[in-house]
Design an enzyme around this catalytic site. Structure first.
Site, mmCIF file in Angstrom:
data_model
loop_
_atom_site.group_PDB
_atom_site.id
_atom_site.type_symbol
_atom_site.label_atom_id
_atom_site.label_comp_id
_atom_site.label_asym_id
_atom_site.label_seq_id
_atom_site.Cartn_x
_atom_site.Cartn_y
_atom_site.Cartn_z
ATOM 1 N N ASP A 1 55.917 -22.773 -116.373
ATOM 2 C CA ASP A 1 56.506 -21.713 -117.186
ATOM 3 C C ASP A 1 58.025 -21.828 -117.087
ATOM 4 O O ASP A 1 58.550 -22.644 -116.323
ATOM 5 C CB ASP A 1 55.985 -20.343 -116.761
ATOM 6 C CG ASP A 1 56.370 -20.006 -115.343
ATOM 7 O OD1 ASP A 1 57.141 -20.769 -114.739
ATOM 8 O OD2 ASP A 1 55.889 -18.989 -114.829
ATOM 9 N N SER A 2 58.731 -21.025 -117.851
ATOM 10 C CA SER A 2 60.187 -21.195 -117.931
ATOM 11 C C SER A 2 60.923 -20.436 -116.844
ATOM 12 O O SER A 2 62.121 -20.616 -116.653
ATOM 13 C CB SER A 2 60.670 -20.670 -119.276
ATOM 14 O OG SER A 2 60.454 -19.258 -119.333
ATOM 15 N N GLY A 3 60.221 -19.582 -116.131
ATOM 16 C CA GLY A 3 60.883 -18.736 -115.149
ATOM 17 C C GLY A 3 61.285 -17.386 -115.727
ATOM 18 O O GLY A 3 61.603 -16.463 -114.984
ATOM 19 N N GLY A 4 61.266 -17.281 -117.052
ATOM 20 C CA GLY A 4 61.680 -16.034 -117.699
ATOM 21 C C GLY A 4 60.883 -14.836 -117.206
ATOM 22 O O GLY A 4 61.447 -13.837 -116.770
ATOM 23 N N PHE A 5 59.571 -14.958 -117.226
ATOM 24 C CA PHE A 5 58.715 -13.836 -116.838
ATOM 25 C C PHE A 5 58.997 -13.389 -115.397
ATOM 26 O O PHE A 5 59.067 -12.193 -115.115
ATOM 27 C CB PHE A 5 57.241 -14.215 -117.006
ATOM 28 C CG PHE A 5 56.298 -13.083 -116.722
ATOM 29 C CD1 PHE A 5 56.076 -12.088 -117.659
ATOM 30 C CD2 PHE A 5 55.641 -12.982 -115.494
ATOM 31 C CE1 PHE A 5 55.224 -11.021 -117.396
ATOM 32 C CE2 PHE A 5 54.791 -11.927 -115.219
ATOM 33 C CZ PHE A 5 54.581 -10.945 -116.177
ATOM 34 N N ASP B 1 62.288 -17.157 -122.396
ATOM 35 C CA ASP B 1 62.085 -16.004 -123.278
ATOM 36 C C ASP B 1 62.322 -14.731 -122.477
ATOM 37 O O ASP B 1 62.392 -14.768 -121.248
ATOM 38 C CB ASP B 1 60.653 -15.990 -123.851
ATOM 39 C CG ASP B 1 59.606 -15.865 -122.759
ATOM 40 O OD1 ASP B 1 59.894 -16.233 -121.591
ATOM 41 O OD2 ASP B 1 58.475 -15.422 -123.055
ATOM 42 N N GLN C 1 57.082 -13.565 -129.087
ATOM 43 C CA GLN C 1 57.143 -12.255 -128.440
ATOM 44 C C GLN C 1 57.056 -11.176 -129.521
ATOM 45 O O GLN C 1 56.616 -11.462 -130.635
ATOM 46 C CB GLN C 1 58.437 -12.129 -127.620
ATOM 47 C CG GLN C 1 58.446 -12.969 -126.337
ATOM 48 C CD GLN C 1 57.569 -12.378 -125.232
ATOM 49 O OE1 GLN C 1 56.979 -11.296 -125.371
ATOM 50 N NE2 GLN C 1 57.443 -13.118 -124.134
ATOM 51 N N GLY D 1 54.019 -11.979 -123.587
ATOM 52 C CA GLY D 1 54.022 -10.524 -123.641
ATOM 53 C C GLY D 1 52.631 -9.927 -123.743
ATOM 54 O O GLY D 1 52.471 -8.789 -124.203
ATOM 55 N N ASP E 1 46.024 -19.013 -118.895
ATOM 56 C CA ASP E 1 46.300 -19.076 -117.455
ATOM 57 C C ASP E 1 46.275 -17.661 -116.940
ATOM 58 O O ASP E 1 46.583 -16.708 -117.686
ATOM 59 C CB ASP E 1 47.680 -19.672 -117.172
ATOM 60 C CG ASP E 1 48.771 -18.614 -117.283
ATOM 61 O OD1 ASP E 1 49.152 -18.048 -116.241
ATOM 62 O OD2 ASP E 1 49.218 -18.339 -118.418
ATOM 63 N N CYS F 1 25.071 -20.906 -109.536
ATOM 64 C CA CYS F 1 26.381 -21.568 -109.474
ATOM 65 C C CYS F 1 26.277 -22.888 -108.712
ATOM 66 O O CYS F 1 25.580 -22.989 -107.704
ATOM 67 C CB CYS F 1 27.385 -20.631 -108.806
ATOM 68 S SG CYS F 1 29.016 -21.375 -108.593
ATOM 69 N N CYS G 1 28.896 -24.495 -107.310
ATOM 70 C CA CYS G 1 30.112 -24.776 -106.532
ATOM 71 C C CYS G 1 29.779 -25.044 -105.068
ATOM 72 O O CYS G 1 28.711 -24.703 -104.574
ATOM 73 C CB CYS G 1 31.131 -23.634 -106.660
ATOM 74 S SG CYS G 1 30.870 -22.233 -105.566
ATOM 75 N N CYS H 1 28.784 -21.860 -103.080
ATOM 76 C CA CYS H 1 27.424 -21.370 -103.320
ATOM 77 C C CYS H 1 26.372 -22.331 -102.778
ATOM 78 O O CYS H 1 25.288 -21.912 -102.374
ATOM 79 C CB CYS H 1 27.208 -21.102 -104.809
ATOM 80 S SG CYS H 1 28.043 -19.570 -105.326
ATOM 81 N N HIS I 1 34.919 -20.775 -105.534
ATOM 82 C CA HIS I 1 33.884 -20.159 -106.369
ATOM 83 C C HIS I 1 34.467 -19.602 -107.669
ATOM 84 O O HIS I 1 33.953 -19.889 -108.759
ATOM 85 C CB HIS I 1 33.132 -19.048 -105.629
ATOM 86 C CG HIS I 1 32.197 -18.322 -106.554
ATOM 87 N ND1 HIS I 1 30.972 -18.840 -106.916
ATOM 88 C CD2 HIS I 1 32.344 -17.172 -107.254
ATOM 89 C CE1 HIS I 1 30.408 -18.026 -107.798
ATOM 90 N NE2 HIS I 1 31.205 -17.007 -108.020
#
Lengths: 367, 367
Positions: free
Chosen positions: A88-92, A142, A184, A211, A261, A299, A301, A304, A330
């Site tokens: 990510d850009s770091g903005g958030f 952003d 946005q 956003g 994500d 499952c 995994c 499990c 899991h």
């Protein structure tokens, strides 16, 4: 970066992204903030099936710093991750973690949450950082306005974000990095439309919707995505940032979103909340004290196949570090399998049916 | 349980213990207090080479409780550990963790450090608990007197411990569990002799030396072991409880000790102290910020084969959970390899030489 849409089922899309690896979409990206998914070794991510992870520019820039990562050969080599990385850009994070920040048309000044030092991010700088990390997908800077803000403030914020996007689109990028723009505009339909049309007109490799998951209701989120997606080009991947719950992912795939994500599967795991198709399990419940069955008997995994709910509950109560690893394996397997089922359903032209039945099943569970 | 001494080199012994698995001695047992080694998955222990682990009766009795472990088929099945398990008696933890305890000739009453509830341990009860755990080696209840106590108190404590040992020797045991007696007596040679002779005369499967690593100097520890060992039978394994540093292990193997356990490799790992033959590394040192080399270039562990000191330092500084796993893998591999080198040296009749050169090398390092 190449993007191929292989098949559509109404608005849902089955596609492929060609990065360092071939990524089957719709895909969920586990969050590895510091260059590694919390409580997992990098090979465990591959064992589950993931070959794309998200890392955070803000965190990695502050610690260990771009010089260290660059000296060690980039983020993949540094963390020995065999897969592709979106940063990510770091903005958030500037807006959610830093307790002091000042946005100017030029960029954003902020105070480190680690040591109180001051830093300045510009659209050009955050792309340069991500290119030096050797990110496969870099995100533009952003501003993510708070959900509670009035429209006039969101509009002003959007204008800065769009200006930053125009500057980002001019930055020369290495062949090995793709750059995604970000739409946005809060929950305001006309602002989202304006943002979507502008971002769509620029030369980005993919389009993200930012956003989301910032306090709005699920229905507001779905409506926002629905209103935006009609303006997005069909030949670029679409990424809903920070989304979300399994229910949200299934819904948004139905609108034509390709990438997701969220910290939910990993963070919930560490808090003892385990995902299953029949709802979530809260492993601390006394009912599991002598329960010999796995979290989910269907499952596949490692957790499990190897451990009972009783043992996992014991590890959780005893605060054993291994619990975090086992629970994360899991939950990330649950998300991986969900994306696989979604891909299969689109392939078979039965995504609508899958979606309906999935949303019905997920209503049950103990938490 | 069978015990075969295959070869001696002066007092050092190369031998084998036949439990659920064949254990090559001298051996170090990683500590898995709650039925699992902190920050490791059980298979990682096997991957390193370990097939014997120590777990703590006191902790497992309080949580999740013997009923749960028994209902789930015993400790191995509960924690899915493919190897043998030695459990301590809980005595040491009653004295080190419980803030309220009262010893009587019958047993010891204590308050749980978890919820303040009261409990009573007798020699018979702690063996029964361990048999219900399906421990491969059960330890008898003993009192471990503080290092600072005067001789008259240590003598009184020893009499209780010896009385408990006599009662323990009368307890009927399942075929699948061995029982070890414990020599106490503080740093007082005559008390240790009395204790060793009495414990040696009872029908235990092995003999432990307790009350080590409780504050005495290394030389006092070595002298204590040297004074005790002459009274111990040659046909039973000898276990120095809670020992210790690599240096201590090498020294005590030289006196004829076969088994060791200690939290040091695992606890130090979690604190960033990593073992190497050239001394310990403190991973937080700024010198490692851009260091591309592994912890130890001669080490064959997963961590050293996969990650740089720079990345490990980053994980440590960022408090990433994966650090604890990676550091634990390295330190336990260091201990495993050390035991392997010790076995090899005894086999080749050059343990004295190995010991001298090892103790010389370990003087260097940055911590």
């Amino acid at each position: 970066m190449n993007f191929d849409c292989l098949k559509t089922d109404n608005s849902a899309r089955l596609s492929r992204l060609y990065l360092r690896n071939i990524i089957d979409l719709p895909a969920f990206m586990p969050v590895g903030t510091q260059g590694i998914v919390k409580a997992l070794l990098p090979g465990m991510l591959n064992d589950i099936g993931y070959n794309l992870m998200l890392s955070n520019t803000y965190h990695l820039y502050l610690r260990p710093g771009v010089d260290v990562i660059e000296a060690l050969g980039g983020l993949h080599k540094f963390g020995n991750f065999n897969g592709s990385i979106l940063t990510d850009s770091g903005g958030f994070q500037v807006f959610s973690l830093s307790d002091l920040r000042k946005v100017t048309p030029e960029g954003v000044r902020f105070k480190s949450h680690i040591d109180g030092s001051y830093h300045f991010f510009t659209p050009e700088k955050v792309l340069d950082l991500q290119f030096r990390f050797k990110s496969d997908i870099a995100m533009v800077l952003d501003e993510c306005p708070a959900y509670s803000l009035e429209k006039s403030f969101v509009d002003k914020s959007l204008n800065i974000t769009l200006n930053w996007a125009r500057r980002s689109a001019l930055v020369e990028k290495p062949d090995t990095s793709a750059v995604f723009g970000i739409v946005q505009g809060g929950i305001f339909e006309d602002l989202r439309k304006k943002s979507a049309l502008e971002i769509a007109s620029m030369n980005f490799d993919g389009i993200a919707i930012g956003g989301l998951s910032v306090g709005e209701s699920p229905q507001e989120m779905y409506d926002t995505v629905a209103s935006v997606i009609q303006y997005l080009p069909k030949d670029k991947p679409r990424y809903a940032m920070g989304v979300g719950r399994p229910e949200d992912i299934v819904r948004l795939v139905g609108y034509g979103i390709d990438m997701f994500d969220c910290v939910m599967p990993t963070r919930n795991a560490r808090n003892g909340y385990l995902f299953t198709d029949f709802g979530n399990i809260n492993i601390k419940n006394a009912a599991y004290a002598k329960d010999e069955s796995p979290i989910d008997e269907h499952c596949n995994c490692y957790t499990c196949k190897s451990f009972s709910r009783a043992f996992l509950r014991h590890l959780y109560k005893a605060k054993e570090l291994s619990f975090y690893t086992l629970a994360t394996i899991h939950n990330l397997t649950y998300y991986y399998n969900l994306m696989h089922l979604i891909q299969q359903a689109i392939m078979d032209n039965r995504f609508g049916e899958f979606s309906k039945s999935f949303l019905e099943k997920r209503r049950y569970g103990d938490s």
